[in-house]
Every structure is written in C-alpha cells, then in structure tokens.
Enzyme design. Sequence first.
Site, PDB file in Angstrom:
ATOM      1  N   GLU A 180       0.823  -1.220   0.000  1.00  0.00           N
ATOM      2  CA  GLU A 180       0.000   0.000   0.000  1.00  0.00           C
ATOM      3  C   GLU A 180       0.851   1.261   0.000  1.00  0.00           C
ATOM      4  OE1 GLU A 180      -3.218   0.008  -1.186  1.00  0.00           O
ATOM      5  OE2 GLU A 180      -3.410  -1.530   0.350  1.00  0.00           O
ATOM      6  N   ASP A 212       3.187   2.038  -4.863  1.00  0.00           N
ATOM      7  CA  ASP A 212       3.231   1.969  -6.330  1.00  0.00           C
ATOM      8  C   ASP A 212       3.868   3.216  -6.921  1.00  0.00           C
ATOM      9  OD1 ASP A 212       0.955   3.327  -5.367  1.00  0.00           O
ATOM     10  OD2 ASP A 212      -0.092   3.083  -7.275  1.00  0.00           O
ATOM     11  N   GLY A 254     -20.402   1.005  -2.935  1.00  0.00           N
ATOM     12  CA  GLY A 254     -19.439   1.705  -2.110  1.00  0.00           C
ATOM     13  C   GLY A 254     -18.503   0.793  -1.357  1.00  0.00           C
ATOM     14  N   SER A 295     -15.491  -0.828  -8.219  1.00  0.00           N
ATOM     15  CA  SER A 295     -16.612  -1.093  -9.118  1.00  0.00           C
ATOM     16  C   SER A 295     -16.517  -0.282 -10.406  1.00  0.00           C
ATOM     17  CB  SER A 295     -17.936  -0.802  -8.410  1.00  0.00           C
ATOM     18  OG  SER A 295     -17.961   0.513  -7.902  1.00  0.00           O
ATOM     19  N   SER A 296     -15.943   0.930 -10.350  1.00  0.00           N
ATOM     20  CA  SER A 296     -15.831   1.732 -11.573  1.00  0.00           C
ATOM     21  C   SER A 296     -14.868   1.089 -12.562  1.00  0.00           C
ATOM     22  CB  SER A 296     -15.389   3.164 -11.252  1.00  0.00           C
ATOM     23  OG  SER A 296     -14.118   3.177 -10.636  1.00  0.00           O
ATOM     24  N   GLU A 305     -10.106   6.983 -17.671  1.00  0.00           N
ATOM     25  CA  GLU A 305     -10.111   7.761 -16.424  1.00  0.00           C
ATOM     26  C   GLU A 305      -9.312   9.051 -16.580  1.00  0.00           C
ATOM     27  OE1 GLU A 305     -11.486   7.211 -13.399  1.00  0.00           O
ATOM     28  OE2 GLU A 305     -11.985   5.092 -13.289  1.00  0.00           O
ATOM     29  N   ASP A 350      -5.973  -1.367 -10.478  1.00  0.00           N
ATOM     30  CA  ASP A 350      -7.343  -1.873 -10.491  1.00  0.00           C
ATOM     31  C   ASP A 350      -7.703  -2.451 -11.856  1.00  0.00           C
ATOM     32  OD1 ASP A 350      -7.503  -0.992  -7.925  1.00  0.00           O
ATOM     33  OD2 ASP A 350      -8.693   0.788  -8.375  1.00  0.00           O
ATOM     34  N   TYR A 361      -3.028  12.117   0.391  1.00  0.00           N
ATOM     35  CA  TYR A 361      -2.295  11.362  -0.632  1.00  0.00           C
ATOM     36  C   TYR A 361      -1.227  12.254  -1.254  1.00  0.00           C
ATOM     37  CZ  TYR A 361      -1.380   9.072  -5.132  1.00  0.00           C
ATOM     38  OH  TYR A 361      -0.776   8.509  -6.221  1.00  0.00           O
TER      39      TYR A 361
END
Length: 399
Positions: free
Chosen positions: A43, A46, A133, A138-139, A171, A183, A233
Amino acid sequence: MNSLTSSTYNPDDLPSAFIKLYGGKQDSVQVYSSPARINIIGEHIDYNGGKVFPAAINRYLYVAIRKRQDSKILYNDVRFPGSYEFDINDNFKYDKKNDYANYLNGILSQLKERGHSFPCGFEVLMVSNLPAGGGISSSSALECGFAYAVSETFGFNIDRIEIAKLGQMSEHKFMNVNCGIMDQFIIATGKKNTAIELDCNTLEYQYIPLELGNYRFVVMNTNKQRRLADSKYNERRSECERALKILQDSGVKVSALCELTPENWEKSKGCIPDAVIQKRAKHCIYENQRVKDAVAALKAGDLEKLGKLLNESHESLKNDYEVTGIELDTLAETAQKQSGCLGARMTGAGFGGCGIALVNKDNVDAFIENVQKAYTDKIGYAAGFFACESGDGVAHYKG
C-alpha cells in the site's frame, strides 16, 4: 447486511431481462463478466517504485450486449432506473448528468482515438453484484467489463493488458481522474486461485498461486466518507519525494525509494534528519519487502506468515505512514483479535474505505458479528462486510 445472498442477481436471468427490455431473440445476446478486486498487500508504494499484490475476487458486474441495425447506443441497468441513449457517431464528452454512462462513453472515446470504427450501434443491459461503495473498484470493473464486451462484440480482439490501459486512459482523459493502473490491470488479467505481483511502472507481472484452503478474505468497509484521502495522498507523495531527494543528495544511488532493501535503508536513514520524513520512507521500503515476503509465503503455502505480514502492514500504515484513522484501526485491530483470523489490515488510500482480514471459513459469521458489534459501539454506525474467494478476470459468461 453481511453477505450478498438476499440481493444477489443471477446472471442467467440477464438475457431474458434484456429481451423483455429490447425485444428480439435471446440467442443474439452475449453476456460478459467483470470482477471486483482486493489488494492483498503493498500500500502506498506503487508511486515509490514498489510492487502491488492484488487479486480478482468472485464478485462480478455483468454486461449483456447486442449489435443494432442502426447507429443508436442504448444503456440500461437492471437495478438503476433510467435509460441513456447516444449515437455511435457522437463526439463523446463527459457530462455529469450522464452518471455511469460517462464510464462507458469514456471507453468508446478511447477506442475511437485508437482508430477502431463501429459499423453500427448496440444496446447494453448491465447488473452488478458488487457491494455499493464497497471500495473494491466497481468503476474499474465497469470500464474493463464494458471494454472487453465491446471488443469481443465488434471483433477488435484487444488483449487484456490493452483492456487495462483503455480503462486507465478513459479515467485520465475522459473522467479527469489521474488514477494508477492496478485496479484495471487485475480486473482485466486476473485468474482464479492466483494473485498478481505487479510493478505498476513497468507492468512486469507474475501470477502467484493463491491457495487459501479453509481461509477466506473478508472485506470490511468502514462506510465512512473519505474527505482527507486526496489531500493527504498528495502530502504523502510529496514527503516521499523529499526523502528520495535527500538520499540521492547524500550519495545513495537510487531512482525510487523501493529500490532500497530494509538493510540498506537502516544504513542510510541517518542522512534524513526529519523524523516524519524518515518514517514515510521507512514504510515504503519495508512495505515493499512485505510484498516480496507475502509472495514467498504463498508459494510456500504459509498462510500464518501471510497473516502476520498483513498485521505488520497495518501497523506501518498507522504509525509510519499515518493514513489509517480510528475507523480503519478499529476494524483491523478488532479483527486481529478474533478467533480464526490470521491477520488484517487497511487497504487503499486510507482515512476511510476498506480493510481486509484473512479468516477461517468456519469462523466468518462469528467474526463479522463480533467485529461489527465492536465497530458500531465505538464508531456509532455499522460497517459493511462480505467474505470472498479469488475469481477470474473479464470473461465471456456462459452460464
């Protein structure tokens, strides 16, 4: 609700629902599946030259599709009312009022940009068995599932890594979200009973056996709105860049933090005087080692070792990287104390979102009940839970 049992849609019913909506014959309808994903470990590294270790899971979004005789495009969803209509010759642009259709139009815009042409329009009916959520991407499942369905329907024969890149570029260029590729990559290329060790910079990857025996991953959703995630972030990313520059200016020959081993880091860390910056770098370097150790543990079938690595990852994300928060800490730390749980940690950006726990299948119900009670008592509202197994990447669903 602790499982999807009461609301799970049977994808075998999708072709008949499609015909009820659009007419025609069922044998003209094709159905494609696209999974959700978890990141087992790795985590916030990347963007520091580290590796991620995701797996596709057996929760799917389904896309039923059929060519039309004209140039119209029709989108519908089983669960969400409202139909979206476009034309394949449109110059697709993002429009907030188009809701989920933006993800689909973004893929079409990228296909056109790559020179793919459409001789006709098509119609789509979708349904998702992904928890709303749930923090399991899911996207990206929507983007990659739709891209694969369109590619197969029109004979584009786009390979799976390119499907992942299509999702990411949609995206970036259409949704204006500067996401990574983890993802989309795992959703497009995943295989049941495996996880993927992935270098997000080079896209070098290898499949690792994910044989969990009597254990299951349980996804734990804080159900908290993540207001801090984006700003923190960017702050963490900047702190890591500062750490790297100090190391380089001190003569350490690295182009990314995760090139350092923990041993080399311990010899070099003294050149970073700021304790906070030092902690950020420490997390990245040790977390990258934990990815390597997790790969080795799974190859050896050592699930107890994997569980300990999950616990260590959470502790580092809490104390060194400081991206957890009371909600994620309550879930992970309560989970770690439960009978049958080998380990637990937060996943994703942090400050809300999800955690995962590795739990014996015979203990899952009691685990969820106990962690839910502790979480609700402390936080004041319920978390969401579901157990899962590994799954395949995007595929032609044949029932």
